[in-house]
Write an enzyme that holds these catalytic residues in place. Structure first.
Site, PDB file in Angstrom:
ATOM      1  N   SER A 143       0.795  -1.260  -0.022  1.00 31.99           N
ATOM      2  CA  SER A 143      -0.090  -0.005   0.069  1.00 31.99           C
ATOM      3  C   SER A 143       0.840   1.256   0.144  1.00 31.99           C
ATOM      4  O   SER A 143       1.973   1.209   0.413  1.00 31.99           O
ATOM      5  CB  SER A 143      -0.870  -0.112   1.315  1.00 31.99           C
ATOM      6  OG  SER A 143      -1.419   1.245   1.301  1.00 31.99           O
ATOM      7  N   TYR A 156      -2.703  -0.541  10.142  1.00 32.52           N
ATOM      8  CA  TYR A 156      -2.791  -0.861   8.725  1.00 32.52           C
ATOM      9  C   TYR A 156      -1.271  -0.148   7.980  1.00 32.52           C
ATOM     10  O   TYR A 156      -0.640  -1.057   7.454  1.00 32.52           O
ATOM     11  CB  TYR A 156      -3.835  -0.179   8.014  1.00 32.52           C
ATOM     12  CG  TYR A 156      -3.998  -0.351   6.557  1.00 32.52           C
ATOM     13  CD1 TYR A 156      -4.182  -1.597   6.105  1.00 32.52           C
ATOM     14  CD2 TYR A 156      -3.501   0.568   5.652  1.00 32.52           C
ATOM     15  CE1 TYR A 156      -4.466  -2.095   4.865  1.00 32.52           C
ATOM     16  CE2 TYR A 156      -3.618   0.021   4.056  1.00 32.52           C
ATOM     17  CZ  TYR A 156      -4.065  -1.344   3.756  1.00 32.52           C
ATOM     18  OH  TYR A 156      -4.165  -1.451   2.522  1.00 32.52           O
TER      19      TYR A 156
END
Length: 263
Positions: A143, A156
């Site tokens: 990501s 995250y």
């Protein structure tokens, strides 16, 4: 139908929806054999049936909980026994919880790391001996959050930082052994990821116009299978922001403060 993958067998984790679902379809469209892992076994069965109907490719599916070490071991043994050696692994499974550090429970951090990091590593270790002996391609979906952290994404972002660190080290280790390793760093993608990460939908609304299409992402990833592609970074403007952040973190945080605080 084009046949650029030439019956290559490709494991895809988190395959029951979103990017994983589209990866499965594009692998089959290009003549590869999709091997699908996710918890939703019935959904995977439906996908395999539809893919064969659409493309003529007979895939394979196994209901697997990527947070369960024993279940991962079982699934990869079943693949070896049923399918034999595979040619590529796309680690797509993952989830996030968008909340402040103060409000995020320790077990939520643990759950994110179990799936996003440790499950991914376990999948890699399950196929790595075969890849080292005969070649292969490992694709880890990370990501842009792994390059540039933002508020309310500590767990995250930390898990994706870990994925990037693991991916880069792995690439260096196996480069001379015929194994390709690609990191995929994405901004927000229009999938059900946000059902859990952002249940109230506030962040989704703020970034709706910037969201990536999962089909576009999947098509690009499949296009680069079995090529020495180091990274795929989407969207390009967010990757530029990540590079700026590495050079001038203080200035970037100041300039992007409003965007950072939209979660």
């Amino acid at each position: 139908m084009t046949n650029t993958l030439n019956s290559k067998k490709v494991i895809i984790t988190g395959a029951s929806s979103g990017i994983g679902e589209r990866l499965a379809w594009h692998v089959a469209k290009q003549g590869g054999v999709p091997i699908l892992l996710a918890r939703r076994g019935e959904r995977l069965k439906q996908m395999i049936e539809q893919i064969e109907k659409d493309t003529g490719v007979a895939g394979y599916a196994d209901s697997c909980d990527l947070s369960d070490r024993a279940d991962i071991d079982r699934a990869f043994r079943a693949i070896k026994e049923t399918i034999g050696d595979v040619d590529a692994l796309i680690n797509n499974a993952g989830f996030g919880i968008f909340e402040s550090v103060e409000m995020t429970e320790l077990d939520q951090y643990e759950s994110m790391f179990q799936v996003n990091v440790l499950g991914l590593i376990q999948c890699v270790k399950a196929i790595l001996p075969s890849f080292v002996s005969r070649g292969g391609h490992i694709v880890n979906i990370a990501s842009q959050a792994g390059k540039m952290s933002t508020p309310k994404a500590s767990g995250y972002a930390a898990s994706k930082h870990a994925v990037l660190g693991f991916t880069n080290a792995l690439r260096l280790e196996v480069k001379s052994k015929g194994v390709f390793v690609t990191g995929v760093n994405l901004g927000p993608v229009r999938t059900n990821f946000f059902d859990q990460a952002d249940p109230e939908g506030n962040y989704q609304k703020s970034v709706e116009r910037f969201m990536l299409d999962p089909d576009t992402v999947a098509q690009k990833v499949v296009k680069h299978l079995f090529t020495p592609k180091r990274e795929i970074n989407l969207p390009s403007w967010m990757e530029a922001g990540s590079k700026l952040y590495q050079l001038m973190p203080g200035l970037t945080e100041k300039l992007m403060r409003k965007q950072f605080e939209k979660k």
